[in-house]
Scaffold this motif. Structure first.
Motif, PDB file in Angstrom:
ATOM      1  N   ASP A  12       0.780  -1.110  -0.023  1.00 28.30           N
ATOM      2  CA  ASP A  12       0.109  -0.002  -0.025  1.00 28.30           C
ATOM      3  C   ASP A  12       1.009   1.138  -0.078  1.00 28.30           C
ATOM      4  OD1 ASP A  12      -1.805   2.020   0.767  1.00 28.30           O
ATOM      5  OD2 ASP A  12      -3.024   0.598   1.550  1.00 28.30           O
ATOM      6  N   THR A  13       0.839   2.184  -0.849  1.00 25.17           N
ATOM      7  CA  THR A  13       1.655   3.259  -1.280  1.00 25.17           C
ATOM      8  C   THR A  13       1.327   4.223  -0.160  1.00 25.17           C
ATOM      9  OG1 THR A  13       0.422   4.344  -3.007  1.00 25.17           O
ATOM     10  CG2 THR A  13       2.370   2.609  -3.559  1.00 25.17           C
ATOM     11  N   CYS A  14      -0.039   4.379   0.139  1.00 29.26           N
ATOM     12  CA  CYS A  14      -0.222   5.279   1.308  1.00 29.26           C
ATOM     13  C   CYS A  14       0.736   4.992   2.703  1.00 29.26           C
ATOM     14  CB  CYS A  14      -1.718   5.126   1.621  1.00 29.26           C
ATOM     15  SG  CYS A  14      -2.816   5.658   0.536  1.00 29.26           S
ATOM     16  N   VAL A  15       0.872   3.748   2.898  1.00 34.31           N
ATOM     17  CA  VAL A  15       1.332   3.357   4.185  1.00 34.31           C
ATOM     18  C   VAL A  15       2.804   3.508   3.913  1.00 34.31           C
ATOM     19  CG1 VAL A  15       1.598   1.070   5.562  1.00 34.31           C
ATOM     20  CG2 VAL A  15      -0.563   1.697   4.916  1.00 34.31           C
ATOM     21  N   LEU A  16       3.407   3.112   3.043  1.00 32.64           N
ATOM     22  CA  LEU A  16       4.958   3.232   2.588  1.00 32.64           C
ATOM     23  C   LEU A  16       5.274   4.626   2.612  1.00 32.64           C
ATOM     24  CD1 LEU A  16       5.544   0.584  -0.271  1.00 32.64           C
ATOM     25  CD2 LEU A  16       6.727   0.954   2.021  1.00 32.64           C
ATOM     26  N   TYR A  17       4.211   5.492   2.123  1.00 34.51           N
ATOM     27  CA  TYR A  17       4.550   7.104   1.926  1.00 34.51           C
ATOM     28  C   TYR A  17       4.676   7.568   3.366  1.00 34.51           C
ATOM     29  CZ  TYR A  17       4.587  12.041   1.179  1.00 34.51           C
ATOM     30  OH  TYR A  17       4.970  13.218   1.157  1.00 34.51           O
ATOM     31  N   ARG A  18       3.568   7.121   4.123  1.00 33.02           N
ATOM     32  CA  ARG A  18       3.508   7.632   5.721  1.00 33.02           C
ATOM     33  C   ARG A  18       4.341   7.043   6.620  1.00 33.02           C
ATOM     34  NH1 ARG A  18      -1.585   9.305   7.469  1.00 33.02           N
ATOM     35  NH2 ARG A  18      -2.800  10.550   5.944  1.00 33.02           N
ATOM     36  N   ALA A  19       4.758   5.627   6.539  1.00 38.95           N
ATOM     37  CA  ALA A  19       5.468   4.991   7.608  1.00 38.95           C
ATOM     38  C   ALA A  19       6.539   3.975   7.103  1.00 38.95           C
ATOM     39  CB  ALA A  19       4.162   4.244   8.415  1.00 38.95           C
ATOM     40  N   GLY A  20       6.889   4.249   5.784  1.00 29.49           N
ATOM     41  CA  GLY A  20       7.958   3.427   5.365  1.00 29.49           C
ATOM     42  C   GLY A  20       7.788   1.807   5.414  1.00 29.49           C
ATOM     43  N   GLU A  21       8.502   0.990   5.341  1.00 27.46           N
ATOM     44  CA  GLU A  21       8.657  -0.370   5.418  1.00 27.46           C
ATOM     45  C   GLU A  21       8.123  -0.956   6.964  1.00 27.46           C
ATOM     46  OE1 GLU A  21      12.289  -1.204   3.286  1.00 27.46           O
ATOM     47  OE2 GLU A  21      11.297  -1.812   1.594  1.00 27.46           O
ATOM     48  N   PRO A  22       8.681  -0.320   7.823  1.00 28.09           N
ATOM     49  CA  PRO A  22       8.093  -0.579   9.281  1.00 28.09           C
ATOM     50  C   PRO A  22       6.793  -0.641   9.273  1.00 28.09           C
ATOM     51  CG  PRO A  22      10.121   0.516   9.587  1.00 28.09           C
ATOM     52  CD  PRO A  22       9.855   0.700   8.102  1.00 28.09           C
ATOM     53  N   GLY A  23       6.152   0.538   8.716  1.00 27.03           N
ATOM     54  CA  GLY A  23       4.688   0.435   8.786  1.00 27.03           C
ATOM     55  C   GLY A  23       4.058  -0.501   7.860  1.00 27.03           C
ATOM     56  N   LEU A  24       4.690  -0.989   6.734  1.00 27.14           N
ATOM     57  CA  LEU A  24       3.844  -1.807   5.698  1.00 27.14           C
ATOM     58  C   LEU A  24       3.734  -3.135   6.466  1.00 27.14           C
ATOM     59  CD1 LEU A  24       2.608  -1.980   2.924  1.00 27.14           C
ATOM     60  CD2 LEU A  24       4.824  -2.645   2.211  1.00 27.14           C
ATOM     61  N   GLN A  25       4.978  -3.410   7.125  1.00 27.35           N
ATOM     62  CA  GLN A  25       5.108  -4.783   7.691  1.00 27.35           C
ATOM     63  C   GLN A  25       4.269  -4.865   8.861  1.00 27.35           C
ATOM     64  OE1 GLN A  25       6.933  -7.451   7.517  1.00 27.35           O
ATOM     65  NE2 GLN A  25       6.783  -8.231   9.447  1.00 27.35           N
ATOM     66  N   ALA A  26       3.963  -3.681   9.668  1.00 26.11           N
ATOM     67  CA  ALA A  26       3.049  -3.721  10.820  1.00 26.11           C
ATOM     68  C   ALA A  26       1.768  -3.956  10.381  1.00 26.11           C
ATOM     69  CB  ALA A  26       3.200  -2.578  11.592  1.00 26.11           C
ATOM     70  N   MET A  27       1.499  -3.561   9.294  1.00 31.66           N
ATOM     71  CA  MET A  27       0.158  -3.548   8.503  1.00 31.66           C
ATOM     72  C   MET A  27      -0.172  -5.116   8.085  1.00 31.66           C
ATOM     73  SD  MET A  27      -1.666  -2.028   5.140  1.00 31.66           S
ATOM     74  CE  MET A  27      -0.902  -3.182   3.891  1.00 31.66           C
ATOM     75  N   GLN A  28       0.735  -5.416   7.593  1.00 31.59           N
ATOM     76  CA  GLN A  28       0.471  -6.883   6.613  1.00 31.59           C
ATOM     77  C   GLN A  28       0.512  -7.816   8.046  1.00 31.59           C
ATOM     78  OE1 GLN A  28       3.590  -7.336   3.827  1.00 31.59           O
ATOM     79  NE2 GLN A  28       2.582  -5.944   2.509  1.00 31.59           N
ATOM     80  N   ALA A  29       1.350  -7.923   8.709  1.00 27.26           N
ATOM     81  CA  ALA A  29       1.447  -8.889  10.036  1.00 27.26           C
ATOM     82  C   ALA A  29       0.202  -8.679  10.850  1.00 27.26           C
ATOM     83  CB  ALA A  29       2.795  -8.594  10.677  1.00 27.26           C
ATOM     84  N   GLY A  30      -0.228  -7.772  11.321  1.00 25.41           N
ATOM     85  CA  GLY A  30      -1.073  -7.182  12.059  1.00 25.41           C
ATOM     86  C   GLY A  30      -2.405  -7.846  11.552  1.00 25.41           C
ATOM     87  N   ALA A  31      -2.760  -7.502  10.304  1.00 29.47           N
ATOM     88  CA  ALA A  31      -3.774  -7.943   9.506  1.00 29.47           C
ATOM     89  C   ALA A  31      -3.911  -9.547   9.694  1.00 29.47           C
ATOM     90  CB  ALA A  31      -4.131  -7.422   7.990  1.00 29.47           C
ATOM     91  N   GLN A  32      -2.844 -10.107   9.550  1.00 30.99           N
ATOM     92  CA  GLN A  32      -2.827 -11.498   9.385  1.00 30.99           C
ATOM     93  C   GLN A  32      -3.185 -12.069  10.903  1.00 30.99           C
ATOM     94  OE1 GLN A  32      -2.322 -13.500   6.201  1.00 30.99           O
ATOM     95  NE2 GLN A  32      -3.103 -14.935   7.817  1.00 30.99           N
ATOM     96  N   ALA A  33      -2.476 -11.562  11.682  1.00 29.75           N
ATOM     97  CA  ALA A  33      -2.849 -11.773  13.214  1.00 29.75           C
ATOM     98  C   ALA A  33      -4.291 -11.876  13.678  1.00 29.75           C
ATOM     99  CB  ALA A  33      -2.014 -11.066  14.018  1.00 29.75           C
ATOM    100  N   VAL A  34      -4.959 -10.785  13.206  1.00 27.58           N
ATOM    101  CA  VAL A  34      -6.423 -10.721  13.396  1.00 27.58           C
ATOM    102  C   VAL A  34      -7.123 -11.861  12.594  1.00 27.58           C
ATOM    103  CG1 VAL A  34      -8.497  -9.390  13.171  1.00 27.58           C
ATOM    104  CG2 VAL A  34      -6.428  -8.200  13.272  1.00 27.58           C
TER     105      VAL A  34
END
Ligand SMILES: CC(C)(COP(=O)(O)OP(=O)(O)OC[C@H]1O[C@@H](n2cnc3c(N)ncnc32)[C@H](O)[C@@H]1O)[C@@H](O)C(=O)NCCC(=O)NCCS
Ligand SMILES: Nc1ncnc2c1ncn2[C@@H]1O[C@H](COP(=O)(O)OP(=O)(O)OP(=O)(O)O)[C@@H](O)[C@H]1O
Length: 285
Positions: free
Chosen positions: A208-230
């Motif tokens: 998601d380029t919105c997430v990458l722009y706002r929070a870089g790779e750590p943000g994208l990693q948090a989004m993907q892993a967190g969604a999978q955890a739910v």
């Protein structure tokens, strides 16, 4: 004989598709609790967006969606003339959005994704995503090339965002959003939970380029892993899934990582689902 004809005029295909696209945008905005996005609870990670603005913007886009469907019916085939027609209509739609929101980007990515899908649905209702991809692969001579957030992210991380997702035939929608929506519905999780699960399924893999722009790779990693955890915890309908979802919301807000691209692709998922249920498409996507 009556002085007035009180029978409602049947809606045209273009009217119906524009209705469905706006409905999908409103359903996406209303769906709650979405992690870090605008919803019924609040503004998520956004300072310049709110639910009323999302609704007003969605309604302002109705004429653009209708015009795109009409262009498809008039031109009748995938080709540069249709690509350039919808590019022009999309940019005009973006201007209407900006006038309505006083300059705030509420639906830029959504105009692109839903615009292509509405156009494709008018043209080839039995293979909508494929047709949308063929359109997205064509060049539009008149498209401006501003240094958008997506373009900056592409330079920095190599992620090609909204354009690539469409050119590949919306894999996030066909391979993740729609299957998860159907699965959660079949499991009796209820419509709102099924839609949340579909959003989470999209988030598990999207660049998601919105997430990458706002929070870089750590943000994208948090989004993907967190969604999978739910989803692994049982999804939005389960108590432990809900707890994980709450944690993800807090974490993404703290990172300023709003998944706007995933939200657009949820709207695209809801649109294809509505088209299927409405009987416009009787075939596969
Ligand atoms: C292709 C678009 C989205 C521009 O993309 P770009 O990445 O350069 O721009 P920008 O960062 O401003 O917006 C991208 C938006 O796409 C969404 N998005 C982000 N990541 C993704 C992703 N991986 N997949 C899908 N959508 C995403 C977000 O909502 C984001 O805000 C589009 O606005 C465009 O080209 N417009 C030109 C006019 C046109 O041809 N319109 C046609 C309408 S059908
Ligand atoms: N419910 C929603 N909440 C927030 N964003 C959404 C939502 N639904 C869709 N979006 C998408 O997210 C994008 C807005 O995200 P964002 O504000 O990060 O973009 P931006 O304008 O590039 O960045 P910034 O606001 O940091 O300048 C829009 O293009 C829109 O299509």
């Amino acid at each position: 004989m009556h002085a007035f004809n009180l029978q409602a005029k049947p809606l045209s295909l273009a009217d119906r598709l524009a209705d469905l696209a706006v409905d999908a945008l409103i359903d996406e905005a209303d769906l709650s609790p979405k992690p870090a996005l605008v919803d019924r609870r609040g503004n998520g990670a956004h300072t310049d967006l709110h639910l009323g603005l999302m609704h007003a913007s969605a309604l302002a886009l109705w004429p653009a969606f209708k015009e795109m469907a009409e262009a498809a019916l008039e031109l009748g085939e995938v080709g540069v003339p249709l690509r350039e027609a919808i590019g022009r209509i999309g940019r005009e739609g973006e201007q209407s959005m900006l006038v309505t929101t006083n300059g705030v980007n509420t639906h830029r990515g959504a105009i692109w994704a839903l615009g292509l899908l509405v156009t494709a649905a008018a043209l080839q209702p039995k293979s909508i995503a494929l047709c949308a991809a063929r359109l997205a692969l064509l060049d539009d001579r008149y498209a401006p090339t501003p240094l958008s957030h997506g373009a900056q992210v592409a330079q920095r991380y190599g992620a090609r965002g909204a354009r690539e997702e469409a050119q590949l035939g919306f894999p996030s929608v066909l391979q993740r959003g729609l299957p998860q929506l159907h699965k959660s519905r079949a499991n009796g999780h209820g419509e709102q939970n099924a839609r949340l699960d579909a959003l989470l399924a999209i988030m598990t893999e999207l660049a998601d380029t919105c997430v990458l722009y706002r929070a870089g790779e750590p943000g994208l990693q948090a989004m993907q892993a967190g969604a999978q955890a739910v989803l692994d915890a049982g999804g939005s309908a389960s108590l432990s899934g809900r707890r994980r979802l709450h944690e993800l919301d807090q974490q993404l807000i703290a990172l300023n990582a709003s998944p706007g691209g995933a939200a657009d692709l949820l709207a695209a998922t809801l649109l294809l689902d509505r088209i299927e249920r409405d009987g416009i498409s009787q075939g596969a996507f």
